[in-house]
Design a protein around this motif. Structure first.
Motif, PDB file in Angstrom:
ATOM      1  N   ARG A   1     -30.997 -24.848  13.220  1.00 12.37           N
ATOM      2  CA  ARG A   1     -31.137 -24.541  14.646  1.00 12.37           C
ATOM      3  C   ARG A   1     -31.375 -23.044  14.865  1.00 12.37           C
ATOM      4  NH1 ARG A   1     -26.721 -28.334  17.899  1.00 12.37           N
ATOM      5  NH2 ARG A   1     -27.578 -30.341  17.191  1.00 12.37           N
ATOM      6  N   LEU A   2     -30.719 -22.232  14.066  1.00  9.01           N
ATOM      7  CA  LEU A   2     -30.901 -20.781  14.205  1.00  9.01           C
ATOM      8  C   LEU A   2     -32.344 -20.390  13.896  1.00  9.01           C
ATOM      9  CD1 LEU A   2     -29.775 -17.923  14.590  1.00  9.01           C
ATOM     10  CD2 LEU A   2     -29.110 -17.948  12.174  1.00  9.01           C
ATOM     11  N   ILE A   3     -32.879 -20.917  12.798  1.00  4.64           N
ATOM     12  CA  ILE A   3     -34.265 -20.598  12.434  1.00  4.64           C
ATOM     13  C   ILE A   3     -35.236 -21.109  13.503  1.00  4.64           C
ATOM     14  CG2 ILE A   3     -36.084 -21.093  10.754  1.00  4.64           C
ATOM     15  CD1 ILE A   3     -33.910 -21.074   8.595  1.00  4.64           C
ATOM     16  N   SER A   4     -34.956 -22.313  14.031  1.00  4.07           N
ATOM     17  CA  SER A   4     -35.823 -22.854  15.082  1.00  4.07           C
ATOM     18  C   SER A   4     -35.821 -21.952  16.310  1.00  4.07           C
ATOM     19  CB  SER A   4     -35.355 -24.260  15.473  1.00  4.07           C
ATOM     20  OG  SER A   4     -35.525 -25.167  14.408  1.00  4.07           O
ATOM     21  N   LEU A   5     -34.635 -21.494  16.710  1.00  2.80           N
ATOM     22  CA  LEU A   5     -34.535 -20.609  17.874  1.00  2.80           C
ATOM     23  C   LEU A   5     -35.341 -19.340  17.666  1.00  2.80           C
ATOM     24  CD1 LEU A   5     -33.240 -19.719  20.579  1.00  2.80           C
ATOM     25  CD2 LEU A   5     -31.334 -18.802  19.225  1.00  2.80           C
ATOM     26  N   ILE A   6     -35.168 -18.704  16.504  1.00  2.39           N
ATOM     27  CA  ILE A   6     -35.864 -17.443  16.232  1.00  2.39           C
ATOM     28  C   ILE A   6     -37.374 -17.651  16.179  1.00  2.39           C
ATOM     29  CG2 ILE A   6     -36.205 -15.639  14.495  1.00  2.39           C
ATOM     30  CD1 ILE A   6     -33.241 -15.905  13.795  1.00  2.39           C
ATOM     31  N   LEU A   7     -37.807 -18.718  15.531  1.00  2.00           N
ATOM     32  CA  LEU A   7     -39.238 -18.948  15.394  1.00  2.00           C
ATOM     33  C   LEU A   7     -39.878 -19.344  16.726  1.00  2.00           C
ATOM     34  CD1 LEU A   7     -39.468 -20.766  11.931  1.00  2.00           C
ATOM     35  CD2 LEU A   7     -39.918 -18.376  12.488  1.00  2.00           C
ATOM     36  N   ILE A   8     -39.163 -20.118  17.534  1.00  2.00           N
ATOM     37  CA  ILE A   8     -39.692 -20.460  18.857  1.00  2.00           C
ATOM     38  C   ILE A   8     -39.911 -19.191  19.677  1.00  2.00           C
ATOM     39  CG2 ILE A   8     -39.122 -21.535  21.069  1.00  2.00           C
ATOM     40  CD1 ILE A   8     -37.715 -23.755  19.486  1.00  2.00           C
ATOM     41  N   GLY A   9     -38.884 -18.347  19.710  1.00  2.00           N
ATOM     42  CA  GLY A   9     -38.991 -17.093  20.463  1.00  2.00           C
ATOM     43  C   GLY A   9     -40.074 -16.195  19.915  1.00  2.00           C
ATOM     44  N   ASN A  10     -40.134 -16.058  18.589  1.00  2.00           N
ATOM     45  CA  ASN A  10     -41.102 -15.157  17.973  1.00  2.00           C
ATOM     46  C   ASN A  10     -42.530 -15.634  18.194  1.00  2.00           C
ATOM     47  OD1 ASN A  10     -41.716 -12.857  16.625  1.00  2.00           O
ATOM     48  ND2 ASN A  10     -41.149 -13.575  14.591  1.00  2.00           N
ATOM     49  N   ASN A  11     -42.753 -16.932  18.043  1.00  2.05           N
ATOM     50  CA  ASN A  11     -44.107 -17.459  18.226  1.00  2.05           C
ATOM     51  C   ASN A  11     -44.561 -17.386  19.684  1.00  2.05           C
ATOM     52  OD1 ASN A  11     -45.427 -18.791  15.666  1.00  2.05           O
ATOM     53  ND2 ASN A  11     -43.234 -19.185  15.522  1.00  2.05           N
ATOM     54  N   LEU A  12     -43.638 -17.678  20.615  1.00  5.47           N
ATOM     55  CA  LEU A  12     -43.999 -17.566  22.034  1.00  5.47           C
ATOM     56  C   LEU A  12     -44.396 -16.143  22.377  1.00  5.47           C
ATOM     57  CD1 LEU A  12     -41.289 -19.791  23.799  1.00  5.47           C
ATOM     58  CD2 LEU A  12     -43.759 -20.210  23.700  1.00  5.47           C
TER      59      LEU A  12
ATOM     60  N   ASN B   1     -45.467 -13.764  20.282  1.00  2.00           N
ATOM     61  CA  ASN B   1     -46.703 -13.357  19.598  1.00  2.00           C
ATOM     62  C   ASN B   1     -47.941 -13.986  20.239  1.00  2.00           C
ATOM     63  OD1 ASN B   1     -45.349 -11.733  17.799  1.00  2.00           O
ATOM     64  ND2 ASN B   1     -45.212 -13.291  16.201  1.00  2.00           N
ATOM     65  N   ILE B   2     -47.841 -15.242  20.664  1.00  3.54           N
ATOM     66  CA  ILE B   2     -48.986 -15.899  21.310  1.00  3.54           C
ATOM     67  C   ILE B   2     -49.294 -15.238  22.655  1.00  3.54           C
ATOM     68  CG2 ILE B   2     -49.758 -18.049  22.384  1.00  3.54           C
ATOM     69  CD1 ILE B   2     -48.200 -19.537  20.162  1.00  3.54           C
ATOM     70  N   LEU B   3     -48.228 -14.923  23.400  1.00  4.70           N
ATOM     71  CA  LEU B   3     -48.429 -14.254  24.690  1.00  4.70           C
ATOM     72  C   LEU B   3     -49.019 -12.863  24.484  1.00  4.70           C
ATOM     73  CD1 LEU B   3     -48.163 -14.337  27.741  1.00  4.70           C
ATOM     74  CD2 LEU B   3     -45.775 -13.576  27.499  1.00  4.70           C
ATOM     75  N   ALA B   4     -48.541 -12.161  23.467  1.00 11.56           N
ATOM     76  CA  ALA B   4     -49.074 -10.832  23.160  1.00 11.56           C
ATOM     77  C   ALA B   4     -50.546 -10.922  22.778  1.00 11.56           C
ATOM     78  CB  ALA B   4     -48.270 -10.193  22.031  1.00 11.56           C
ATOM     79  N   SER B   5     -50.911 -11.960  22.043  1.00 13.63           N
ATOM     80  CA  SER B   5     -52.310 -12.148  21.656  1.00 13.63           C
ATOM     81  C   SER B   5     -53.194 -12.379  22.875  1.00 13.63           C
ATOM     82  CB  SER B   5     -52.412 -13.329  20.687  1.00 13.63           C
ATOM     83  OG  SER B   5     -53.751 -13.581  20.337  1.00 13.63           O
ATOM     84  N   ALA B   6     -52.689 -13.176  23.841  1.00 18.14           N
ATOM     85  CA  ALA B   6     -53.464 -13.437  25.056  1.00 18.14           C
ATOM     86  C   ALA B   6     -53.673 -12.165  25.858  1.00 18.14           C
ATOM     87  CB  ALA B   6     -52.748 -14.499  25.890  1.00 18.14           C
ATOM     88  N   ILE B   7     -52.608 -11.377  25.997  1.00 19.15           N
ATOM     89  CA  ILE B   7     -52.710 -10.125  26.749  1.00 19.15           C
ATOM     90  C   ILE B   7     -53.648  -9.144  26.055  1.00 19.15           C
ATOM     91  CG2 ILE B   7     -51.420  -8.101  27.539  1.00 19.15           C
ATOM     92  CD1 ILE B   7     -49.042  -9.945  28.036  1.00 19.15           C
ATOM     93  N   ALA B   8     -53.547  -9.063  24.721  1.00 17.64           N
ATOM     94  CA  ALA B   8     -54.420  -8.158  23.977  1.00 17.64           C
ATOM     95  C   ALA B   8     -55.876  -8.556  24.136  1.00 17.64           C
ATOM     96  CB  ALA B   8     -54.021  -8.158  22.495  1.00 17.64           C
ATOM     97  N   THR B   9     -56.143  -9.845  24.177  1.00 16.88           N
ATOM     98  CA  THR B   9     -57.531 -10.309  24.370  1.00 16.88           C
ATOM     99  C   THR B   9     -58.065  -9.894  25.734  1.00 16.88           C
ATOM    100  OG1 THR B   9     -57.105 -12.211  22.927  1.00 16.88           O
ATOM    101  CG2 THR B   9     -59.015 -12.346  24.397  1.00 16.88           C
ATOM    102  N   ILE B  10     -57.241 -10.061  26.777  1.00 17.10           N
ATOM    103  CA  ILE B  10     -57.654  -9.655  28.133  1.00 17.10           C
ATOM    104  C   ILE B  10     -57.947  -8.157  28.178  1.00 17.10           C
ATOM    105  CG2 ILE B  10     -56.870  -9.424  30.518  1.00 17.10           C
ATOM    106  CD1 ILE B  10     -55.259 -12.005  30.100  1.00 17.10           C
ATOM    107  N   LEU B  11     -57.047  -7.373  27.567  1.00 15.87           N
ATOM    108  CA  LEU B  11     -57.245  -5.919  27.546  1.00 15.87           C
ATOM    109  C   LEU B  11     -58.518  -5.550  26.795  1.00 15.87           C
ATOM    110  CD1 LEU B  11     -53.573  -4.711  26.917  1.00 15.87           C
ATOM    111  CD2 LEU B  11     -54.947  -4.335  28.986  1.00 15.87           C
ATOM    112  N   GLY B  12     -58.768  -6.229  25.671  1.00 17.55           N
ATOM    113  CA  GLY B  12     -59.962  -5.935  24.886  1.00 17.55           C
ATOM    114  C   GLY B  12     -61.231  -6.225  25.653  1.00 17.55           C
ATOM    115  N   MET B  13     -61.240  -7.339  26.361  1.00 19.81           N
ATOM    116  CA  MET B  13     -62.433  -7.693  27.132  1.00 19.81           C
ATOM    117  C   MET B  13     -62.632  -6.751  28.305  1.00 19.81           C
ATOM    118  SD  MET B  13     -62.296 -11.859  27.059  1.00 19.81           S
ATOM    119  CE  MET B  13     -63.892 -11.994  27.902  1.00 19.81           C
TER     120      MET B  13
END
Length: 425
Positions: free
Chosen positions: A61-72, A74-86
Motif C-alpha cells: 500500500r505504501l508503494i502504491s500511494l507513492i507511485l500514484i502520487g508521483n505518476n499523477l 509527473n503526468i501533470l508536469a508533462s502536460a504543463i510543460a507541453t503547453i509552455l513549449g507550444m
C-alpha cells in the motif's frame, strides 16, 4: 489553461517538480532504512520510527500511494510543460519541452532527491512519514482499489502478495552485521560475539584434552602416591580410575578431599570413592553450543568424551567452552598459544606439534585444513601417511613446513612459513 499566464504555469511546474522530488526521495528513504535500527527506535518510543514502522507494515500500500502520487504529478508536469513549449516555440516546443522536462525531472526530481535520501534515510523518512500518513488516509480508497488490481495480476503470476520478506538473519548474516559494526562495538566484543556464533561449527573434539593428556589418579596406586597427587595437582577436579583411564570410577573435587583431610582427618581410598561425583559422559562430535546448554541443564562442569564404542577419547570442561568465547583465562594450566608459536625474523613461525590447528588459524589468519586432525602433528602425519624418521620439508595448504624436532612417534617442533612465501630459505 489558455487563461492562465505563462508565469503561473512555470511556478506550478516548479511546484510539481518539488512534489515529485518529495515522492522519489520518500520512496528511497523508506526502502533504505535499517529495519533493525528502526525496530529498536520504535521500541524506545521514537515517534518518527513508530510512524514509519506503521507505514511499512503494508509495503504494498505504501508503494502504491507513492507511485500514484508521483505518476499523477509527473503526468501533470508533462502536460504543463507541453503547453509552455507550444506557447514559446510553437510546434517545435513539444519536442523542446519533452527534452527539457526529462532532464529537469531526472536531475531535480529523481537522482538528486534519491541520492540524498539514500545517504540520510532516517531524516528523510521520519519527516516524510507525517505527510504520507495524511495522504494514506485521504487516498485510502484509491490505494485499496489499485492494490486490488495489482494483487490480482500478481496472483495470476503465481505469487502470493501477502507473503512478506523474511527479516530474520541467519548466523552468517549476523556475522557480517557484527563485522560491519566497526567502532560501534569494540573489537574485543566483536570477537566474543563472533566466537559465540562459531560455537555451532566447533565440536567437543576440537577443544578437548586428549586422552593421553588427561590428569587422573589411579585408585589402585599406593596411598602415598595418591596423597602426593592430591596435594600437588594444579587442577580443581581429577579423574579417578582403576589401572587404565577407560575404567573410570568418578570425578573427584579436590576441595572436598582437602576438607576431609583437614577437618576430619579421615581421608582414605574409600572416602575418596564415596566423595567422587558420578562421571558425566559426552558423545564425541557434539557441537559446543549444544554442550554448553547441556552443561547448564545438567549442572555439570566437566565431562569425559566417548566414541561410538564407549572408549574415552578426551575430557572437556565448562571453562574450555568459555575460553572459546572470551579467550584464554590467566589461570589456565595448559600452554598458551603464545608459548606454542614463536615468530622468526624471516617471516616464519616455530610451532609446537601439539598446537591446535584452529587456534593457529585464528591467531595467524591462516587456512590450514580443520576437517581432519586437530593438531599440527596430526595434520602432518596424515599428509605424510607415515611417521617420518628424519627432518624433512613438506607443503600443506600452500604453507611450506620444515620438521625440526621429532620425539618418539610424534613431531615436536615445526617451522612453518606463510603461504605467500614460495620457498624455504
Amino acid at each position: 489553461m489558455d487563461d492562465i499566464s505563462t508565469g503561473i504555469l512555470f511556478a506550478l511546474l516548479a511546484c510539481l517538480i518539488v512534489i515529485s522530488a518529495y515522492f522519489s526521495g520518500s520512496e528511497t528513504g523508506l526502502m533504505s532504512l535499517n529495519r533493525y535500527r528502526l525496530k529498536h527506535l520504535s521500541n524506545t518510543g521514537h515517534k518518527g520510527a513508530k510512524r514509519v514502522e506503521k507505514l511499512l507494515e503494508r509495503p504494498d500500500r505504501l508503494i502504491s500511494l507513492i507511485l500514484i502520487g508521483n505518476n499523477l504529478v509527473n503526468i501533470l508536469a508533462s502536460a504543463i510543460a507541453t503547453i509552455l513549449g507550444m506557447r514559446l516555440y510553437g510546434d517545435m516546443g513539444v519536442a523542446i519541452a519533452t527534452g527539457a522536462l526529462t532532464l529537469v525531472v531526472l536531475v531535480f526530481a529523481e537522482v538528486t532527491p534519491k541520492t540524498i535520501a539514500a545517504l540520510y534515510p532516517e531524516k528523510i523518512s521520519y519527516i516524510s512519514s507525517i505527510i504520507l500518513n495524511i495522504l494514506m488516509k485521504v487516498m485510502s480508497p484509491i490505494v485499496i482499489f489499485m492494490n486490488f488490481i495489482t494483487n490480482g495480476f500478481i496472483m495470476l503470476l503465481g505469487i502470493k502478495p501477502q507473503q512478506s520478506g523474511d527479516d530474520s538473519l541467519n548466523s552468517d548474516e549476523l556475522r557480517t552485521v557484527v563485522n560491519e559494526a566497526g567502532g560501534l562495538i569494540p573489537r574485543r566484543h566483536q570477537d566474543m560475539l563472533l566466537s559465540i556464533l562459531d560455537l555451532e561449527h566447533v565440536t567437543v573434539n576440537d577443544i578437548m584434552v586428549p586422552r593421553n593428556e588427561i590428569t587422573g589418579i589411579n585408585i589402585n596406586d599406593e596411598w602415598k602416591s595418591i596423597v602426593r597427587q592430591l596435594t600437588h595437582s594444579p587442577h580443581g577436579r581429577l579423574v579417578l580410575y582403576r589401572d587404565q583411564i577407560d575404567e573410570v570410577v568418578g570425578i573427584l573435587r579436590l576441595r572436598d578431599a582437602s576438607r576431609q583431610m583437614l577437618e576430619k582427618n579421615e581421608l582414605t581410598k574409600e572416602t575418596l570413592l564415596r566423595s567422587a561425583d558420578e562421571v558425566y559422559f559426552i558423545p564425541e562430535g557434539t557441537p559446543l553450543n549444544v554442550q554448553l546448554l547441556k552443561f547448564q541443564r545438567n549442572k555439570e562442569r566437566i565431562g569425559l568424551i566417548v566414541d561410538e564404542y564407549g572408549d574415552i577419547v578426551g575430557l572437556i570442561t565448562l571453562e574450555d567452552i568459555l575460553e572459546e568465547i572470551v579467550g584464554e583465562f590467566t589461570t589456565s594450566m595448559s600452554p598458551s598459544l603464545a608459548e606454542e608459536i614463536t615468530p622468526q625474523g624471516d617471516g616464519s613461525f616455530l610451532i609446537e606439534g601439539s598446537a591446535n590447528i584452529r587456534d593457529i588459524n585464528k591467531s595467524l589468519k591462516w587456512k590450514l585444513p580443520t576437517d581432519g586432525p586437530r593438531t599440527l602433528n596430526g595434520l602432518i602425519l596424515e599428509h605424510l601417511e607415515e611417521i617420518p624418521e628424519n627432518k624433512i620439508s613438506i607443503k600443506i595448504a600452500k604453507h611450506p613446513m620444515e620438521i625440526l624436532e621429532l620425539e618418539e612417534n610424534r613431531i615436536k617442533l615445526v617451522k612453518v612459513y606463510p603461504s605467500k612465501l614460495k620457498k624455504i630459505s
